[in-house]
Design an enzyme around this catalytic site. Sequence first.
Site, mmCIF file in Angstrom:
data_model
loop_
_atom_site.group_PDB
_atom_site.id
_atom_site.type_symbol
_atom_site.label_atom_id
_atom_site.label_comp_id
_atom_site.label_asym_id
_atom_site.label_seq_id
_atom_site.Cartn_x
_atom_site.Cartn_y
_atom_site.Cartn_z
ATOM 1 N N ASP A 1 0.806 -1.218 0.000
ATOM 2 C CA ASP A 1 0.000 0.000 0.000
ATOM 3 C C ASP A 1 0.840 1.269 0.000
ATOM 4 O O ASP A 1 0.332 2.372 0.183
ATOM 5 C CB ASP A 1 -1.108 0.002 1.063
ATOM 6 C CG ASP A 1 -0.654 -0.434 2.416
ATOM 7 O OD1 ASP A 1 0.537 -0.347 2.697
ATOM 8 O OD2 ASP A 1 -1.534 -0.869 3.188
HETATM 9 C C1 BGC Z 1 3.193 1.598 5.808
HETATM 10 C C2 BGC Z 1 2.522 0.331 5.392
HETATM 11 C C3 BGC Z 1 1.166 0.256 6.021
HETATM 12 C C4 BGC Z 1 0.382 1.515 5.676
HETATM 13 C C5 BGC Z 1 -1.022 1.475 6.237
HETATM 14 C C6 BGC Z 1 2.323 2.784 5.498
HETATM 15 O O1 BGC Z 1 2.906 3.953 5.971
HETATM 16 O O2 BGC Z 1 4.463 1.721 5.215
HETATM 17 O O3 BGC Z 1 3.293 -0.786 5.768
HETATM 18 O O4 BGC Z 1 0.485 -0.838 5.575
HETATM 19 O O5 BGC Z 1 1.072 2.656 6.092
HETATM 20 O O6 BGC Z 1 -1.321 2.288 7.259
HETATM 21 C C1 NOJ Z 2 1.245 -3.405 6.231
HETATM 22 C C2 NOJ Z 2 -0.233 -3.473 6.038
HETATM 23 O O1 NOJ Z 2 -0.867 -3.889 7.199
HETATM 24 C C3 NOJ Z 2 -0.611 -4.381 4.911
HETATM 25 O O2 NOJ Z 2 -1.974 -4.267 4.661
HETATM 26 C C4 NOJ Z 2 0.203 -4.078 3.687
HETATM 27 O O3 NOJ Z 2 -0.129 -5.032 2.748
HETATM 28 C C5 NOJ Z 2 1.674 -4.085 3.970
HETATM 29 N N1 NOJ Z 2 1.948 -3.174 5.024
HETATM 30 C C6 NOJ Z 2 2.526 -3.757 2.745
HETATM 31 O O4 NOJ Z 2 2.502 -2.415 2.423
#
Ligand code: BGC
Ligand code: NOJ
Length: 811
Positions: free
Chosen positions: A483
């Site tokens: 994401d």
């Molecule tokens: C993080 C992700 C996370 C996302 C959702 C981002 O800043 O790098 O790992 O899933 O925030 O809150």
């Molecule tokens: C953490 C999030 O919880 C998950 O939904 C996402 O897929 C990964 N980060 C990768 O960005």
Amino acid sequence: MKYGHFDDENREYVITNPKTPYPWINYLGNEDFFSLTSNTGGGYTFYKDAKFRRLTRYRYNNVPVDNGGKYFYIKDGDTVWSPSWKPAQTALDSYECRHGMSYTKFKGSKDGIVTEVLQFIPLGFWGEIQQVTVKNTSSETKKIKLFSFVEWCLWNAEDDMTNYQRNLNTGEVEIEDSVLYHKTEFKERRNHYAFYSVNQAIDGFDTDRESFMGMYNGFDAPEAVLNGQPTNSVAHGWSPIGSHYIEIELQPGQEKQFVFMLGYVELEEENKWESKAVINKNPAKEMIAKYDSVQKVQVAFDELKEYWDQLLGKIQIDSGEDKLDRMVNIWNQYQCMVTFNMSRSASFFESGIGRGMGFRDSNQDLIGFVHQIPERARERIIDIASTQFEDGSCYHQYQPLTKKGNATVGGDFNDDPLWLILSTTEYIKETGDFSLLDELVPFDNDMSKAKPHFEHLKASFYHVVNNLGSHNLPLIGRADWNDCLNLNCFSKDPNESFQTTGNKKDGKAESLMIAGLFVVYGKEFVNLCLQIGKQEEASKAQGHIDQMIAAVKEDGWDGDWYLRAYDYYGNKVGSQENEEGKIFIESQGWCSMAGIGMEEGMVEKSLNAVKKHLDCDYGIVLNSPAFSKYYIEYGEISTYPAGYKENGGIFCHNNPWIMIGETLLGRGDQAYEYYTKIAPSFLEDISELHKVEPYVYCQMIAGKEAVKPGEAKNSWLSGTASWNFYTITQYILGVKPTYNGLLINPCIPKAWDGFKIKRVFRGVTYHIEVKNPVHVCKGVKELFVNGEKMNGNIVPVLSTNKEHTVLVVLG
Ligand code: BGC
Ligand code: NOJ
């Protein structure tokens, strides 16, 4: 360097040096009521939802980092100390913290006094027990003073740490006998209060923080404790706390035990009050009475142990490698329960106020948990599916308290819907319970829009089909699983979050990861349709899958690996042509798992490229080379310094996808090597570098381009837990539930002579022994069930007896 050791017999990690490189925590509670507790007594408690029902206060990002918790102070003469070392931080004669399955035990000693604290939450109970045992091991009579301490949170954790103009005026308590009640906002819209009790008469108390602490003292040296005298304060506004004071006299060799309880009560509107302004305390008294003796506590503690015996007993292995056995038999399964309960809400890295339950996260968490308590998995699947929209899209997150989609976090993550097919099919394979598909499940939590659950899966599948881009590949939407790959975002404003900012509405970016995911779970959808006699549905879906495979071969292959995406402008992402981010792990993982281009050698080339470009000493990095500057057309991924998080970090969640790919190629040595690089028990000796707990997975280990490769962050709440458990048990050890039985297809290191695994499947126990006489990685030559040779490598569903033996010979 190590800071403790594993005690496999007791299923505990024993920390013997309190100064761990980061707080090493544990979770108490299994359903509804939870606590986080660090190895020095830090942490907090909440009911169901760490944002809306937080019982005790905790300050994230504190200095030092872990400050505030469920604390005990002992005053012995002029010495003040704590059995968990903190908060007093007085040097102890001995210290030990045992994190076990849903409990933590502290044992500290000083000057002949040994104090043990056992913390746990009895099953089905809305209260935390703290059993304190104080023993005099000296030869003199000792008179000591015991103080307990919790600081109440004013329920809404976000408001609690921001809205002081109100909060400092609302705090209210009641005190009766040894029970300190916290009733802030009870008189208006709340129907709940909390209490802190102890099972004997007290010699004083405090409920106002500054009266107890003093205005200029920290948790290490509260004024009341230093003075050896509580103030019997009654909080009115400011910061309400709960502190009991008990004077204890101990003869040589004598010990005394106390049962403290931190509880939560909910009342019906008509039962809220005992009399004007006096809360109805009966439910609290009943709770207290339930565990008012150490004998009663022992019974509850034994029940908890029994509960874990039974849960963990469903999968037990004997591989001859302790580090592997303790991951599979104990810690990985335990972590899967915790991620199932918490999703990404509350840890020492997740503040409990922002993330709730994730749609994709919780679906994935389920695959490591479904064998433990399938009924809870079923309920969860329905909760998640209920937040889906009719077109298959969904809220990205929902609140555990309300089970409603969280609108502020939004949606449009186009991978989200597909994970529902994963969780549902895994559930049915584990249980054989096809009735889930007929269950009426609402869309957008609106019962008038309810349809059989099967329709949700169909909506998920067609959400991809209906959202293809110019290369006939899936549109990425806001982002896919990664994401931070925000290909339609184009954010210039540092005040907006990449996760929620408005996307370009005509977002054209396409994702190869979703393409692979679609092929994998599309096939699962087809398979499911065939199981339930929906032939036509199956062949229609298969047509779309075939087209997707063709599209990937046509426009998704870069020569040596799969592309990652097409950006908004239609440019390649994850290609030789790119200067940075030439190769990404996710599309290699998913397109390999989907077997796209297997015949043409694409899978092998792709996984070889992973080894060459992404592997390093500490695991497989997400992308390489990492981005060194901000690319507005890529978004958050390029905001992280090289080597961290989604920008070239070892994002452990996705490493198992490559391991699974390797097992499809039959490369058991490679799959296992990747496994051992990130499995925490294998990293115990480098705890100083790794920093976080050696008993649970973390989200991210700094990658090869980082300043400190190997240093980890964000332990506990990560899809890493379920994916690694799923991979090691179902693809490496190779015991995989299917609709018709257990498929046995190990892919192990050649050198192994074999292994044993006990697997409870649909109520029946299979004792499986795998032998590897000619040292291959993969290939079942013979399979015997109860001595009878089978055709193929599926152990059929047996119900005649409760126990069966399975012998598997590789060759
Ligand atoms: C993080 C992700 C996370 C996302 C959702 C981002 O800043 O790098 O790992 O899933 O925030 O809150
Ligand atoms: C953490 C999030 O919880 C998950 O939904 C996402 O897929 C990964 N980060 C990768 O960005």
